[in-house]
Design a protein around this motif. Structure first.
Motif, mmCIF file in Angstrom:
data_model
loop_
_atom_site.group_PDB
_atom_site.id
_atom_site.type_symbol
_atom_site.label_atom_id
_atom_site.label_comp_id
_atom_site.label_asym_id
_atom_site.label_seq_id
_atom_site.Cartn_x
_atom_site.Cartn_y
_atom_site.Cartn_z
ATOM 1 N N HIS A 337 32.231 44.981 31.549
ATOM 2 C CA HIS A 337 33.137 45.997 32.136
ATOM 3 C C HIS A 337 33.079 45.282 33.467
ATOM 4 C CE1 HIS A 337 34.629 49.334 34.385
ATOM 5 N NE2 HIS A 337 35.215 49.839 33.100
ATOM 6 N N PRO A 338 34.389 45.093 34.123
ATOM 7 C CA PRO A 338 34.493 44.495 35.601
ATOM 8 C C PRO A 338 33.657 45.185 36.571
ATOM 9 C CG PRO A 338 36.678 45.387 34.772
ATOM 10 C CD PRO A 338 35.766 45.858 33.682
ATOM 11 N N ARG A 339 33.365 46.716 36.185
ATOM 12 C CA ARG A 339 32.430 47.190 37.650
ATOM 13 C C ARG A 339 31.028 47.038 37.062
ATOM 14 N NH1 ARG A 339 34.050 53.189 37.373
ATOM 15 N NH2 ARG A 339 36.072 52.370 36.553
ATOM 16 N N ILE A 340 30.575 46.543 35.926
ATOM 17 C CA ILE A 340 29.157 46.196 35.591
ATOM 18 C C ILE A 340 28.952 44.577 35.647
ATOM 19 C CG2 ILE A 340 27.513 46.325 33.630
ATOM 20 C CD1 ILE A 340 27.915 49.055 34.580
ATOM 21 N N ALA A 341 29.916 43.901 35.659
ATOM 22 C CA ALA A 341 29.761 42.258 35.624
ATOM 23 C C ALA A 341 29.043 42.000 37.065
ATOM 24 C CB ALA A 341 31.084 41.857 35.429
ATOM 25 N N PRO A 342 28.269 41.188 37.111
ATOM 26 C CA PRO A 342 27.136 40.901 38.193
ATOM 27 C C PRO A 342 28.443 40.121 39.218
ATOM 28 C CG PRO A 342 26.258 40.100 36.355
ATOM 29 C CD PRO A 342 27.440 40.650 35.941
ATOM 30 N N VAL A 343 29.082 38.994 38.565
ATOM 31 C CA VAL A 343 30.101 38.540 39.398
ATOM 32 C C VAL A 343 31.515 38.875 38.966
ATOM 33 C CG1 VAL A 343 31.256 36.103 39.955
ATOM 34 C CG2 VAL A 343 28.733 36.353 39.739
ATOM 35 N N GLN A 344 32.403 39.400 39.828
ATOM 36 C CA GLN A 344 33.810 39.944 39.466
ATOM 37 C C GLN A 344 34.832 38.897 39.467
ATOM 38 O OE1 GLN A 344 33.374 43.205 42.175
ATOM 39 N NE2 GLN A 344 33.837 44.425 40.351
ATOM 40 N N ALA A 345 34.743 37.938 40.562
ATOM 41 C CA ALA A 345 35.760 36.910 40.636
ATOM 42 C C ALA A 345 34.969 35.664 41.179
ATOM 43 C CB ALA A 345 36.759 37.217 41.666
ATOM 44 N N ALA A 346 35.050 34.642 40.313
ATOM 45 C CA ALA A 346 34.689 33.166 40.874
ATOM 46 C C ALA A 346 36.076 32.725 41.526
ATOM 47 C CB ALA A 346 34.058 32.406 39.754
ATOM 48 N N ILE A 347 35.767 31.845 42.427
ATOM 49 C CA ILE A 347 36.928 30.814 43.210
ATOM 50 C C ILE A 347 36.442 29.526 43.221
ATOM 51 C CG2 ILE A 347 38.033 30.649 45.139
ATOM 52 C CD1 ILE A 347 36.629 33.993 44.540
#
Ligand code: ATP
Length: 435
Positions: A337-347
């Motif tokens: 789930h996006p709120r659980i994911a350690p990284v939310q966005a990689a650039i």
């Protein structure tokens, strides 16, 4: 489970404690990603249980407390497992885990098993310079007792009246006979406990049911597969004698069902026990009715390491697909789930040695960082995607040459692997909507 354990180590979620010395059974360390994952799980619990409720307050008690607490709670006399040793290979088993007591399941020796013996699970230590029994203390085997003994301090200072709750997250210790299954059964672990005190006015079972529903909704909101989660209702024989109702929340792990949390109606048992041994009055004084009474207790006790492990196991998938050239490929993906994911966005910058790309990508990452958990990387795009899939990052944002001309970036979504071009100035809004 072996695959998941290997991934957890390879990507820096979970390491064996004291690994360079051969490890220590039942102890684990959380790496850079695992520590964030666990923190997110704890924050999600705290947000739902404390911050979003005006009738629950937070608490943080000490790990070592007066030894009488464990006398009153029953842990000194009754917190044990029954164990059996093999006289040949010296391995130790929990009696309830042994189907056949005539043969050692590890070395196969016949009639080598000892009689069952009680084994207290509390870890002992000494407080102060004297190592004698008068200085003996215990590392707490649960966080709840710290709340019970402070019940009066809390309701008086927080100006709360039942129904209201006290919640805490903290370390607990149990000298488990057979730790195992990664972080499922540890000797040092974290618990999140809610103690919800209700008046004895006949609405106690409704309060119990409300918390069961709330906890169900919590697991479901964070995307735990409903067919792998069950709320098992304990029978009267399975519950402690004082408990009016009890539910075990269980998840279907690769080795079978395992308990994540227990929700129980414990009556007045805990406050009564401390009032009796301490001689102190912990009852609530109802000003309006001018009477003292002992509130009833609804407890939710969840293991944060087991819940973190559940998110990891539930998110794990080895997925086969056919690429645009008709070639079969396989990827490992963690569908957090996006709120659980350690990284939310990689650039990403598409190339390492192109300063314009690197500069733009780093700029985007720095701009997103205050609002999201982000990571910058550069290099081969296939490898970058693969790495982020394996750590469960919902979105990858790539800066390429085309974007230098028209101000766009490519956003790739983890689950569908779909890519779309998004204008740089709406990227934040695009992510906000989806994260
Ligand atoms: P089990 O039967 O698996 O030993 P329990 O019934 O003794 O667990 P409780 O005393 O109800 O567990 O503790 C509440 C929660 O704390 C459990 O549901 C679990 O999530 C967590 N917990 C208990 N023991 C451990 C442990 N050894 N390692 C990790 N988490 C634990």
């Amino acid at each position: 489970m072996e695959e998941i354990a290997a991934l957890a180590k390879r990507r820096g979620f979970i390491f064996q404690s004291s690994e360079i010395y051969g490890g220590l059974g039942g102890f684990w360390d959380y790496g850079p990603l695992g520590s964030v994952l666990k923190r997110n799980v704890k924050n999600a619990w705290w947000r739902d249980t404390v911050e979003l409720r005006d009738d629950v307050v937070g608490f943080d008690s000490s790990i070592i407390m007066h030894p009488s607490i464990w006398k009153a709670s029953g842990h000194v006399d009754a917190f044990h497992d029954v164990m059996i040793d093999c006289k040949v290979c010296k391995h130790r088993f929990r009696a309830d885990h042994l189907a056949d007591r005539t043969k050692c399941p590890d070395c196969g020796s016949k009639d080598s098993l000892t009689q069952p013996r009680n084994f207290n699970l509390m870890m002992r230590t000494w407080v102060g310079p004297m190592e004698d029994t008068s200085a003996q203390a215990y590392l707490r085997p649960e966080t709840a007792q710290g709340i019970f003994v402070n019940f009066k301090n809390v309701y008086q200072t927080a100006r709360k009246r039942p129904p209201f709750g006290i919640a805490q997250i903290g370390k607990s210790f149990r000298n488990e006979i057979t730790p195992g299954n990664l972080t499922f059964r540890q000797r040092e672990f974290e618990q999140a406990e809610l103690e919800y005190f209700v008046p004895d006015d006949g609405n106690d079972m409704a309060a119990f049911q409300e918390w069961v529903e709330r906890r169900k909704a919590w697991y479901s909101n964070y995307g735990i597969a409903p067919d792998r989660l069950r709320f098992y209702e304990l029978t009267q024989e399975e519950r402690p004698h004082y408990a009016k109702a009890g539910i075990d929340v269980e998840y279907l792990f690769p080795w079978g069902w395992g308990e994540l949390e227990s929700i129980a109606h414990r009556g007045t048992y805990d406050l009564d026990a401390h009032m009796q041994l301490s001689g102190k009055d912990l009852r609530f004084f109802d000003e309006a009715a001018k009477r003292h009474y002992t509130p009833l207790l609804i407890e939710s006790s969840a293991g944060m390491d087991r819940t973190t492990l559940t998110f990891l196991v539930d998110a794990y998938e080895r997925e086969r697909s056919v690429d645009p050239n008709g070639k079969e490929t396989e990827r490992v993906v963690l569908r957090f789930h996006p709120r659980i994911a350690p990284v939310q966005a990689a650039i990403f910058s598409l190339a390492r040695n192109k300063p314009e790309l690197v500069e733009r990508a780093r700029g985007i990452e720095a701009a997103l960082r205050p609002a999201y958990r982000t990571q910058y990387d550069e290099g081969n795009i296939g490898q970058l995607y693969r790495r982020q899939d394996e750590i469960g990052t919902p979105f990858c944002v790539t800066v390429d040459y085309e974007g230098l001309d028209d101000g766009t970036v490519t956003v790739r979504e983890r689950d569908s692997m779909r890519q779309e071009r998004v204008a740089g100035d709406v990227l934040e809004a695009f992510l906000r909507e989806r994260l």
